[in-house]
Enzyme design. Structure first.
Site, PDB file in Angstrom:
ATOM      1  CE1 TYR A 477      -3.248  -2.813   0.217  1.00  0.00           C
ATOM      2  CE2 TYR A 477      -3.797  -2.157   2.440  1.00  0.00           C
ATOM      3  CZ  TYR A 477      -4.024  -2.969   1.346  1.00  0.00           C
ATOM      4  OH  TYR A 477      -5.024  -3.901   1.382  1.00  0.00           O
ATOM      5  CB  SER A 478       2.948   2.786   2.665  1.00  0.00           C
ATOM      6  OG  SER A 478       1.961   2.751   3.666  1.00  0.00           O
ATOM      7  CD  GLU A 592      -4.538  -5.054   8.611  1.00  0.00           C
ATOM      8  OE1 GLU A 592      -3.453  -5.529   8.938  1.00  0.00           O
ATOM      9  OE2 GLU A 592      -4.706  -4.376   7.602  1.00  0.00           O
TER      10      GLU A 592
END
Length: 740
Positions: A477-478, A592
């Site tokens: 993701y990041s 999550e």
């Protein structure tokens, strides 16, 4: 034998009725003339807990919360205490029965005092001299309308006196306002009703829980008013609720209130159900509320600014009520000491009390515990514990063994090979896995994503691998310029026939060594808004063009910078439609976060239990550490905070079982638990001193270096999966409705 008590629906109806009644009398509730007491009695509020049909402590708590919201100082909790006493008193307690009849009609107004039994001294003193009662009572509410006093004296016994003679009230303004009295008594005759020490201690605990509920109601009402005010009050051309400082202040208040409410509710429920551990749960509720509600009342006043400082506003009434109610029965010290005693004064293994997770949850807890005792014990576990933290992070042999049980698919639908177990069975599983210090296994976020958004072909190919424990996924993701702001990600995926060609960089990627990466990419660079152009892919990590540069983390594990250079991924690996990645991604993150809060607090609970086990035998300068007042105070406070986190976990589980996953509630649990872990680590270092800084495998390391390692690891929980600052903004905007 359990009593038949009102249902949740009955309590909802009662709450609506009581709130409506107080709203009609809003300006008069702070004063309690005899006529208002008669009205309260006519509404049945002096009969709460008079019989099983009239409820128990849960109903008392509910009424007290509403009284706190309305700033009502009528002694309703005292009436409920008298009702409880009548239920449990000896059959010859005719005086108590007669008093109850008058109380229910509204002809008697009673205040209960624990003066002769209150070791903290806040309630004053009381003793018998021959046939006379000599007492000096403190914290007497509504003495101007009280007709009877019920005072516990040494023996113990309940002394019932009529206030018409031998009673001298003296106004004692508290926090600048009237409403409380000191009462001196030199009275004869009196009526004595015998009780046991245990009965009086329990009634004192019930009284403290009831008064804490009133403090909660006052704090909640002031907070709601502050949120509404922040949405209306304009400064610098916009509502003050748009400023991040105000949003985060109010988010903190909301988190604190969410920590307090379920602990009070659970204590009340445990009492009504006659659970053996109800006193422990009550102590946790009282300790949590004592600090949290007072802080909320301060922060609420800050949010109001000058308007809340005016006595014309209702905020000052709530501020006073919170402080008086929380200190009336001794404040934080007694319950904190009770929790400390639970963990420091007992021999053997001491754990947090197990929750009743229902028949299925309790049975599954035993099943998981038995499997772990058989498989994850002896030499196998001992070998694992000798590994470094990084090596302990994942164990493929364990994952495959767990895969054989089917528990990796614990909550999966049966059509995907899962067991469709409920959220409380999942709590049982998480608790036992954490207590056994078992390695993590499975890929819950990725599995949920595939089950909702995957094609039938993807589900048939990837889900069985996860279920068997054969596959692990990372999450890409990041990026360097897209951390919490994932909508700004730059990694491109360009369609080329039956493939997508991916170019870009991902950073801070954990589990980069797994078989697959769940990768967020941009397929439309011109999309408006930016998140509309995101698409998700499953990328096998053996695909050509992937370059992995691992980096050791501060907590002893690793993450990686990963470069994707002309990486060709089949179009069939796309999850969801092109441009739907934001929906896929955020749905997975919400899932999550909901589970991660519970997972973190269970880690904190386990390491806390290990710390207490160490402190029970440790010494400092030749003195047992468990007797140190500072140690006991800090341990009791930590126990209360952890219990509040566990209650948040249960609340999230209840929402999941209802088919709801509110993102703001998941954020509350995640923020609270991550910062709790940090506080735990810092507190433990304070208590243990420099030796606690020794890392694993260092000679003399306390608890094999777990304390300092967990402190380093706790930083990750506060930053990852959306920083806590971002989560506070989400809580403020989505949960509280403040302007964006």
């Amino acid at each position: 034998m359990l009593r038949e008590l009102p249902s949740d629906e009955d309590r909802r109806i009662l709450q609506e009725a009581v709130r409506g009644f107080f709203e009609d009398l809003w300006d008069k509730a702070a004063q309690v003339p005899p006529r208002l007491w008669k009205q309260l009695a006519a509404q049945g509020l002096t009969q709460i807990a008079a019989s099983p049909a009239e409820g128990g402590l849960r109903e008392i708590v509910l009424v007290q919360e509403e009284a706190g919201r309305a700033s009502c100082r009528a002694p309703l909790a005292d009436a409920a205490l008298i009702n409880l006493m009548q239920l449990r008193a000896r059959s010859d307690a005719h005086a108590l029965t007669s008093l109850v009849d008058d109380l229910h009609r509204g002809d008697a107004v009673v205040v209960v005092s624990f003066a002769g039994f209150d070791h903290e001294g806040a309630a004053g003193s009381a003793k018998m001299e021959s046939d006379r009662l000599i007492a000096a009572l403190g914290f007497v509410e509504s003495a101007d309308i009280v007709t009877h006093l019920a005072i516990f004296v040494p023996g113990p016994a309940l002394a019932i006196i009529n206030t018409s003679e031998g009673v001298t009230p003296e106004p004692t303004p508290m926090m600048g306002k009237a409403g409380w009295w000191r009462v001196r008594i030199d009275a004869v005759p009196i009526v004595l009703v015998p009780f046991t020490d245990a009965e009086v201690r329990d009634l004192l605990t019930v009284a403290a829980v009831a008064e804490t509920a009133r403090a909660f109601g006052a704090a909640q009402r002031a907070f709601e008013q502050a949120v509404a005010y922040a949405g209306e009050r304009r400064q610098f051309g916009q509502p003050i609720g748009r400023f991040q400082a105000i949003q985060h202040k109010l988010a903190n208040c909301h988190i604190a209130l969410r920590a307090v409410q379920p602990t009070i509710a659970n204590a009340a429920a445990q009492y009504d159900l006659e659970a053996a551990q109800w006193r422990w749960f009550a102590a946790a509720a009282l300790a949590t509320a004592s600090g949290s509600l007072r802080q909320v009342s301060l922060e609420t006043q800050h949010a109001f600014g000058a308007i809340g400082y005016s006595e014309e506003h209702e905020a000052p009434r709530h501020f006073r009520q919170v402080h008086v109610s929380l200190l009336r029965h001794g404040g934080q010290r007694p319950p904190v000491e009770q929790l400390a005693s639970h963990f420091l004064d007992r021999d053997g293994q001491v754990r947090f009390p197990d929750y009743d997770l229902g028949p299925a949850g309790n049975a599954f807890r035993r099943e998981v515990r038995a499997w772990l005792d058989a498989y994850w014990s002896g030499e196998r576990r001992a070998r694992h514990e000798q590994l470094s933290f990084r090596e302990r992070e994942y164990d493929r042999e364990f994952a495959r063994a767990l895969g054989m049980t089917g528990w990796i698919g614990l909550n999966w639908p049966k059509r995907f090979g899962g067991q469709e177990r409920g959220a409380f069975e999942q709590i049982a599983f998480m608790e036992e896995m954490e207590h056994a210090e078992a390695p993590r296994a499975g890929a819950p976020v990725q599995a949920a994503m595939l089950q909702v958004y995957g094609t039938p072909e993807q589900q048939q190919r990837y889900l069985p691998e996860i279920l068997r424990g054969d596959a692990i996924y990372g999450m890409g993701y990041s990026e360097p310029q897209a951390g919490s702001d994932l909508a700004s990600l730059k990694t491109r995926a360009v369609r080329d026939g039956e493939h997508y060609v991916i170019n870009g960089q991902k950073i801070w990627t954990t589990t980069y060594w797994g078989e697959y990466m769940l990768l967020a990419t941009r397929t439309d660079p011109n999309a408006t808004p930016p998140h509309a152009g995101i698409t998700m892919f499953i990328v096998p990590m053996t695909t050509p063009g992937i370059t992995i540069r691992p980096s050791e983390t501060m907590y002893g594990g690793t993450f990686a910078n990963i470069f994707y250079d002309d990486v060709r991924v089949p179009a069939e690996n796309r999850i969801g439609a092109e441009g739907e990645g934001w929906k896929v991604l955020t749905g997975a993150l919400a899932t999550e976060r909901g589970f991660i809060g519970g997972g973190i607090v269970l880690k904190a609970a386990h390491i806390f239990e290990l710390l207490c086990e160490h402190l029970r035998t440790a010494e400092h300068r030749g003195s047992p550490m468990r007797h140190d007042p500072l140690v006991r105070a800090r341990i009791g406070a930590l126990a209360a905070e952890i219990e509040a986190g566990r209650r948040m976990m249960v609340y999230c589980a209840e929402q999941v079982d209802k088919g709801e996953t509110p993102p703001d509630e998941a954020a509350v649990s995640k923020v609270y638990s991550g910062e709790l872990m940090e506080r735990f680590g810092e507190t433990a270092l304070d208590l243990l001193g420099p030796e606690a800084l020794l890392s694993e495998h260092s000679p003399g390391a306390v608890l094999r270096g777990r304390i300092e390692q967990m402190l380093r690891h706790s930083l990750m929980w506060v930053i990852s999966i959306g920083t806590n600052e971002i989560q506070r903004s989400l809580i403020a905007q989505r949960g509280l409705g403040l302007p964006r």
